[in-house]
Scaffold this motif. Structure first.
Motif, mmCIF file in Angstrom:
data_model
loop_
_atom_site.group_PDB
_atom_site.id
_atom_site.type_symbol
_atom_site.label_atom_id
_atom_site.label_comp_id
_atom_site.label_asym_id
_atom_site.label_seq_id
_atom_site.Cartn_x
_atom_site.Cartn_y
_atom_site.Cartn_z
ATOM 1 N N UNK A 95 -13.997 102.772 12.528
ATOM 2 C CA UNK A 95 -15.256 102.048 12.655
ATOM 3 C C UNK A 95 -16.046 102.150 11.355
ATOM 4 N N UNK A 96 -17.268 101.661 11.354
ATOM 5 C CA UNK A 96 -18.093 101.637 10.151
ATOM 6 C C UNK A 96 -18.404 103.047 9.638
ATOM 7 N N UNK A 97 -18.319 104.057 10.500
ATOM 8 C CA UNK A 97 -18.548 105.450 10.091
ATOM 9 C C UNK A 97 -17.233 106.179 9.799
ATOM 10 N N UNK A 98 -16.148 105.431 9.625
ATOM 11 C CA UNK A 98 -14.813 105.977 9.340
ATOM 12 C C UNK A 98 -14.277 106.896 10.432
ATOM 13 N N UNK A 99 -14.704 106.663 11.678
ATOM 14 C CA UNK A 99 -14.153 107.417 12.805
ATOM 15 C C UNK A 99 -12.910 106.692 13.298
ATOM 16 N N UNK A 100 -11.782 107.408 13.357
ATOM 17 C CA UNK A 100 -10.547 106.756 13.815
ATOM 18 C C UNK A 100 -10.511 106.579 15.327
ATOM 19 N N UNK A 115 -3.524 112.047 25.794
ATOM 20 C CA UNK A 115 -3.531 112.966 24.671
ATOM 21 C C UNK A 115 -2.110 113.100 24.154
ATOM 22 N N UNK A 116 -1.915 112.746 22.890
ATOM 23 C CA UNK A 116 -0.608 112.863 22.252
ATOM 24 C C UNK A 116 -0.765 113.875 21.128
ATOM 25 N N UNK A 117 -0.321 115.104 21.391
ATOM 26 C CA UNK A 117 -0.581 116.174 20.440
ATOM 27 C C UNK A 117 -2.085 116.419 20.414
ATOM 28 N N UNK A 118 -2.680 116.299 19.229
ATOM 29 C CA UNK A 118 -4.127 116.472 19.101
ATOM 30 C C UNK A 118 -4.845 115.127 19.055
ATOM 31 N N UNK A 119 -4.091 114.038 19.204
ATOM 32 C CA UNK A 119 -4.679 112.708 19.072
ATOM 33 C C UNK A 119 -4.913 112.070 20.442
ATOM 34 N N UNK A 153 -18.032 96.862 13.968
ATOM 35 C CA UNK A 153 -17.028 96.473 12.987
ATOM 36 C C UNK A 153 -15.924 97.520 12.983
ATOM 37 N N UNK A 154 -14.701 97.045 12.951
ATOM 38 C CA UNK A 154 -13.543 97.918 12.879
ATOM 39 C C UNK A 154 -12.605 97.398 11.804
ATOM 40 N N UNK A 155 -11.873 98.321 11.194
ATOM 41 C CA UNK A 155 -10.817 97.927 10.267
ATOM 42 C C UNK A 155 -9.491 98.406 10.855
ATOM 43 N N UNK A 156 -8.495 97.556 10.829
ATOM 44 C CA UNK A 156 -7.164 97.908 11.291
ATOM 45 C C UNK A 156 -6.498 98.702 10.163
ATOM 46 N N UNK A 157 -6.269 99.983 10.409
ATOM 47 C CA UNK A 157 -5.710 100.855 9.392
ATOM 48 C C UNK A 157 -4.192 100.909 9.465
ATOM 49 N N UNK A 158 -3.678 100.985 10.692
ATOM 50 C CA UNK A 158 -2.232 101.131 10.868
ATOM 51 C C UNK A 158 -1.820 100.478 12.175
ATOM 52 N N UNK A 159 -0.637 99.859 12.167
ATOM 53 C CA UNK A 159 -0.081 99.263 13.387
ATOM 54 C C UNK A 159 1.391 99.665 13.478
#
Length: 160
Positions: A95-100, A115-119, A153-159
Motif C-alpha cells: 500500500x501507500x505506506x509500503x505495508x505488504x 498463515x503460511x509460515x510467518x506470512x 492505492x496499491x502496487x503489485x509487487x509480485x505475482x
C-alpha cells in the motif's frame, strides 16, 4: 509459497466449517422437533424459531458443500504475464505506506485468512472488489480503489 498447499488449507477449513454447520443443523432440528417444544399457545414459538434456524443452517451447510466442490475442482495455474493476474494468482501488494499484503485469488466460498509460515495470506474470491480491480494487472502496475471513505492505492509487487 505453494498454491496447492494454500488450496489444501482452504479445503480443510471448509470441511471444518461444514462439520460445524451440520452439527448446528442437527441441534436446531432436534430442538424444533422435541416434544417439550410443541407450542401450547400462539405465544409459544420456541419450536418455530428452531425450525427457522434449522432451515438457515441447512442452507449454510449446502453453500459450504458447494464451495468445497468448487475448491476441489479448482486447479491454480502458473502466472502468465501476457494475461496478467487471473483466478489462482498469488499476489503480493504494497500500500501507500509500503505495508505488504498477500492475496490468493480463488473461487467463491473460500474467503479466509491463512498463515503460511510467518506470512498472512488473505484468500479472496474474484468477485471481491479488490480482486476485480487486480484482474489483468501485472507486476509493477498500480491499483486504485475506493475502500471506505478514502481512496486506496496499491502496487503489485509480485505475482505467482
Amino acid at each position: 509459497m505453494d498454491k496447492s498447499w494454500l488450496q489444501q488449507q482452504v479445503l480443510e477449513r471448509l470441511a471444518e466449517d461444514l462439520l460445524q454447520a451440520e452439527e448446528a443443523v442437527q441441534a436446531a432440528h432436534e430442538t424444533a422437533t422435541h416434544e417439550e417444544n410443541i407450542a401450547e399457545n400462539k405465544y409459544d414459538t420456541l419450536g418455530l424459531e428452531a425450525a427457522y434456524l434449522a432451515t438457515g443452517q441447512a442452507r449454510r451447510a449446502e453453500a459450504i458443500r458447494q464451495a468445497l466442490a468448487t475448491w476441489r475442482q479448482f486447479r491454480p495455474r502458473p502466472y502468465d504475464a501476457d494475461k496478467g493476474i487471473q483466478l489462482g494468482a498469488l499476489v503480493c501488494l504494497v500500500d501507500a505506506q509500503d505495508r505488504p499484503q498477500r492475496l490468493f485469488l480463488g473461487p467463491g466460498g473460500g474467503s479466509m485468512k491463512l498463515l503460511s509460515g510467518a506470512q498472512l495470506v488473505q484468500v479472496i474470491s474474484t468477485e471481491a472488489p479488490l480482486a476485480r480491480a487486480l484482474i489483468g494487472k501485472c507486476e509493477g502496475d498500480e491499483v486504485s480503489m475506493q475502500l471506505g471513505p478514502s481512496p486506496q492505492q496499491f502496487e503489485v509487487v509480485q505475482v505467482q
